[in-house]
Design an enzyme around this catalytic site. Structure first.
Site, PDB file in Angstrom:
ATOM      1  N   LYS A 116      20.807  46.403  52.004  1.00 30.04           N
ATOM      2  CA  LYS A 116      21.105  45.391  50.986  1.00 30.04           C
ATOM      3  C   LYS A 116      21.775  44.159  51.588  1.00 30.04           C
ATOM      4  CE  LYS A 116      19.445  48.572  48.551  1.00 30.04           C
ATOM      5  NZ  LYS A 116      17.988  48.539  48.401  1.00 30.04           N
ATOM      6  N   GLU A 200      30.618  42.179  45.799  1.00 27.24           N
ATOM      7  CA  GLU A 200      29.999  41.179  44.911  1.00 27.24           C
ATOM      8  C   GLU A 200      30.886  40.961  43.704  1.00 27.24           C
ATOM      9  OE1 GLU A 200      26.226  42.581  43.536  1.00 27.24           O
ATOM     10  OE2 GLU A 200      25.176  42.114  45.397  1.00 27.24           O
ATOM     11  N   HIS A 235      22.154  55.532  35.911  1.00 31.13           N
ATOM     12  CA  HIS A 235      21.249  54.873  36.853  1.00 31.13           C
ATOM     13  C   HIS A 235      19.833  55.436  36.818  1.00 31.13           C
ATOM     14  CE1 HIS A 235      24.633  52.624  38.204  1.00 31.13           C
ATOM     15  NE2 HIS A 235      25.297  53.729  38.495  1.00 31.13           N
ATOM     16  N   ARG A 292       7.519  49.506  46.210  1.00 30.41           N
ATOM     17  CA  ARG A 292       6.583  50.559  45.795  1.00 30.41           C
ATOM     18  C   ARG A 292       6.021  50.217  44.424  1.00 30.41           C
ATOM     19  NH1 ARG A 292      11.761  52.251  44.308  1.00 30.41           N
ATOM     20  NH2 ARG A 292      11.905  52.464  42.054  1.00 30.41           N
TER      21      ARG A 292
HETATM   22  C1  MV4 Z   1      25.927  45.399  39.720  1.00 32.23           C
HETATM   23  C2  MV4 Z   1      26.429  45.439  38.403  1.00 32.23           C
HETATM   24  C3  MV4 Z   1      27.312  44.450  38.040  1.00 32.23           C
HETATM   25  N1  MV4 Z   1      27.676  43.490  38.930  1.00 32.23           N
HETATM   26  N2  MV4 Z   1      26.307  44.423  40.551  1.00 32.23           N
HETATM   27  C4  MV4 Z   1      23.691  49.614  39.605  1.00 32.23           C
HETATM   28  C5  MV4 Z   1      22.701  50.188  40.554  1.00 32.23           C
HETATM   29  C6  MV4 Z   1      22.381  49.126  41.466  1.00 32.23           C
HETATM   30  N3  MV4 Z   1      21.275  49.199  42.245  1.00 32.23           N
HETATM   31  C7  MV4 Z   1      23.070  47.928  41.088  1.00 32.23           C
HETATM   32  N4  MV4 Z   1      23.833  48.250  39.926  1.00 32.23           N
HETATM   33  C8  MV4 Z   1      24.669  47.331  39.372  1.00 32.23           C
HETATM   34  N5  MV4 Z   1      25.068  46.325  40.175  1.00 32.23           N
HETATM   35  C9  MV4 Z   1      27.173  43.499  40.166  1.00 32.23           C
HETATM   36  N6  MV4 Z   1      27.543  42.562  41.024  1.00 32.23           N
HETATM   37  C10 MV4 Z   1      26.000  46.458  37.563  1.00 32.23           C
HETATM   38  C11 MV4 Z   1      25.125  47.415  38.039  1.00 32.23           C
HETATM   39  C12 MV4 Z   1      24.736  48.417  37.105  1.00 32.23           C
HETATM   40  C13 MV4 Z   1      23.405  48.554  36.695  1.00 32.23           C
HETATM   41  C14 MV4 Z   1      22.392  47.736  37.201  1.00 32.23           C
HETATM   42  C15 MV4 Z   1      21.091  47.888  36.810  1.00 32.23           C
HETATM   43  C16 MV4 Z   1      20.766  48.863  35.873  1.00 32.23           C
HETATM   44  C17 MV4 Z   1      21.733  49.680  35.373  1.00 32.23           C
HETATM   45  C18 MV4 Z   1      23.062  49.542  35.769  1.00 32.23           C
HETATM   46  C19 MV4 Z   1      24.041  50.372  35.240  1.00 32.23           C
HETATM   47  C20 MV4 Z   1      25.341  50.241  35.647  1.00 32.23           C
HETATM   48  C21 MV4 Z   1      25.685  49.265  36.596  1.00 32.23           C
END
Ligand code: MV4
Length: 516
Positions: A116, A200, A235, A292
């Site tokens: 990432k 972040e 997730h 994918r």
């Molecule tokens: C975040 C966020 C809020 N702020 N990044 C969760 C898994 C991942 N791949 C990234 N995720 C998140 N990153 C920042 N800077 C909130 C999440 C997140 C989330 C993102 C996508 C779909 C569902 C989620 C559920 C909880 C938190």
């Protein structure tokens, strides 16, 4: 064009790829583990080869065994589906070395997106909007404190090797930063063997919206609109739709053009998905790229009229994209439900077992991608996704109505499924108003829990209903559906009405199992 393709996967996605092969006049070869001898993908394939023990590491994740089958069957290409080896650059490299075409991006493109921090660096250079933060691993707690103070709390600590929420920590105040950093690091080390963590700004209650892209091997890239994927639990996506109710044509074009820039910067080929976080002001930020075909690709297929698996195969065969961006038109609305073998009454715990009765919906605006059949035993060894039910309509309301109708036709006996969860989501006023974010599902479930505990005292029938349902399930198993009039129930129940008093005792007990 290829004459024979090996599908290195199982379940509904293997069936989906077999169908594309057959439509294109290509023979489909599959592999199966010891518990998948009778699986649907094995029944539908032209050739099937055993690859060993149920544990994925011994079978579906075993690169050498899969390449041996490719050689033995003289398959010219491999479709990895999703999960398993689909995003493994070592597998993509091994395919190339063995002279078998991997239907997906290059190993280099996968690697560029796998870290990432590396991805953030490349996207920074390409001028892609990122959530404010660092694009290198944190070197010390002092550095973390400085950066966090600069961007402002709350902040998110994330594993560079992560994705899917592992090694992720939300930090509200400076006091929690040190312990959260230590926790994120050790979780990252444990999960990925890599303790690199970056920081972040945390977006509060974001939406998760992703853009489908397609790139051929001649430099042509198009975007195919977005998918709204905010409805998830721990997730795990639960329901996805296209288009996103909050994206207008201008925002769609801006997100699409950024997604194309992401693909260009990664030298990307084949089908891919660019994920964005969207804040409450509708600012969007690049999150990561999935290299994918995704589970939820059907909602894009229904709203674009394109077949993504056909296109993946054409691209892998070296052909040019047969259309340009200006030829892509979106029409209608599609919503997908992920049907899992899991028990909503037992914390969504996996519920493997034999499917004793299966009544499957179809009809106007319904697509069903399924890997199950009546009499099949769902093994406990893999992800419990059974099927995807997708509703399509001219607009969101019609898609919801058709999907609700189809969910009421769906009956899976012998195991627990999450079908009832979708009936509840689709009638939720917040969902209907499209007020969605990544916290929606947890809020809905918590509210239901609250309501249940309030009404429990005045509802003595609850435990009785469960007993009747258990007896009915036993009757189904022993005597079959005709004994309980279930076929008639479904045939006469197209409206999906909920007038429980007007149905007979047998019908209500059948319904009780169906709607738990
Ligand atoms: C975040 C966020 C809020 N702020 N990044 C969760 C898994 C991942 N791949 C990234 N995720 C998140 N990153 C920042 N800077 C909130 C999440 C997140 C989330 C993102 C996508 C779909 C569902 C989620 C559920 C909880 C938190």
């Amino acid at each position: 064009m290829f004459k024979k393709i090996l599908i290195a996967n199982r379940g509904e996605i293997a069936v989906r790829v077999i169908r594309a092969c057959h439509e294109m006049g290509i023979a489909a070869v599959v592999v199966y583990s010891d518990v998948d001898r009778a699986a649907l993908h094995v029944r539908k394939a032209d050739e099937a080869y055993p690859i060993g023990a149920p544990a994925a590491a011994e079978s579906y994740l075993n690169i050498q065994k899969i390449l041996d089958v490719a050689k033995k069957s003289s398959a010219e290409a491999i479709h990895p589906g999703y999960g398993f080896l689909s995003e493994n650059p070592r597998f993509a490299r091994a395919c190339a070395a063995a002279g078998v075409k991997f239907i997906g991006p290059t190993a280099a493109a996968m690697e560029a997106m796998g870290s990432k921090t590396r991805a953030r660096q490349a996207m920074e250079r390409a001028g892609v909007p990122l959530v404010p933060g660092t694009s290198r691993g944190l070197q010390s707690i002092e550095e973390a404190e400085q950066v966090a103070a600069g961007i402002g709390y709350p902040v998110m600590l994330k594993a560079a090797a992560g994705g899917g929420g592992k090694g992720m920590r939300l930090v509200h105040v400076p006091d929690e930063l040190r312990s959260s950093l230590e926790a994120a690091r050790s979780e990252a080390e444990r999960s990925f063997g890599d303790s690199e963590v970056y920081i972040e700004k945390a977006i509060v209650n974001p939406r998760h919206i992703e853009v489908q892209v397609l790139a051929d091997e001649h430099g042509n890239i198009v975007y195919l609109g977005e998918r709204e994927c905010s409805l998830q639990r721990r997730h795990q996506k639960v329901l996805e739709e296209a288009p996103s109710p909050i994206v207008d044509p201008d925002m769609r074009r801006r997100m699409g053009e950024v997604a194309v820039r992401v693909a260009q910067a990664a030298d990307y080929t084949n089908a891919g998905t660019v994920e964005f976080l969207v804040d409450q002001q509708k600012n969007f930020y690049f999150l990561e790229m999935n290299t994918r075909l995704q589970v939820e690709h059907p909602v894009t297929e229904l709203t674009t009229g394109l077949d993504l698996v056909h296109l993946q195969i054409h691209i892998a065969a070296g052909e040019k994209l047969p259309f340009q961006q200006g030829d892509v038109f979106l029409r209608g609305h599609a919503i997908e439900c992920r049907i899992y073998a899991e028990d909503p009454d037992n914390n969504y715990f996996p519920s493997p077992g034999r499917i004793t009765l299966l009544l499957s919906p179809s009809g106007p605006g319904i697509r069903r991608d399924s890997g199950m059949y009546e009499g099949w035993t769902v093994p406990m060894d893999y992800d419990p996704l059974l099927a995807k039910l997708i509703g399509y309509g001219t607009d969101r309301e019609q898609a919801i109505a058709r999907l609700t109708r189809a969910l009421n036709e769906y009956f899976v006996g012998g195991i627990k499924t999450n079908i009832s969860l979708f009936r509840r989501i689709l009638r939720d006023p917040e969902f209907r108003a499209a007020r969605l974010d990544t916290g929606f599902l947890d809020r809905m479930l918590k509210q239901e829990e609250h309501r249940k505990s309030e009404t429990r005292a005045v509802s003595p029938s609850e435990s009785g209903a469960a007993e009747v349902a258990a007896i009915a399930a036993g009757m189904f198993a022993v005597l079959g559906p005709s004994a309980a009039g279930v076929g008639e129930r479904v045939a006469s129940n197209g409206s999906g009405g909920s007038d429980a008093q007007s149905v007979s005792k047998w019908r209500s007990s059948g319904r009780s199992e169906a709607t738990q």
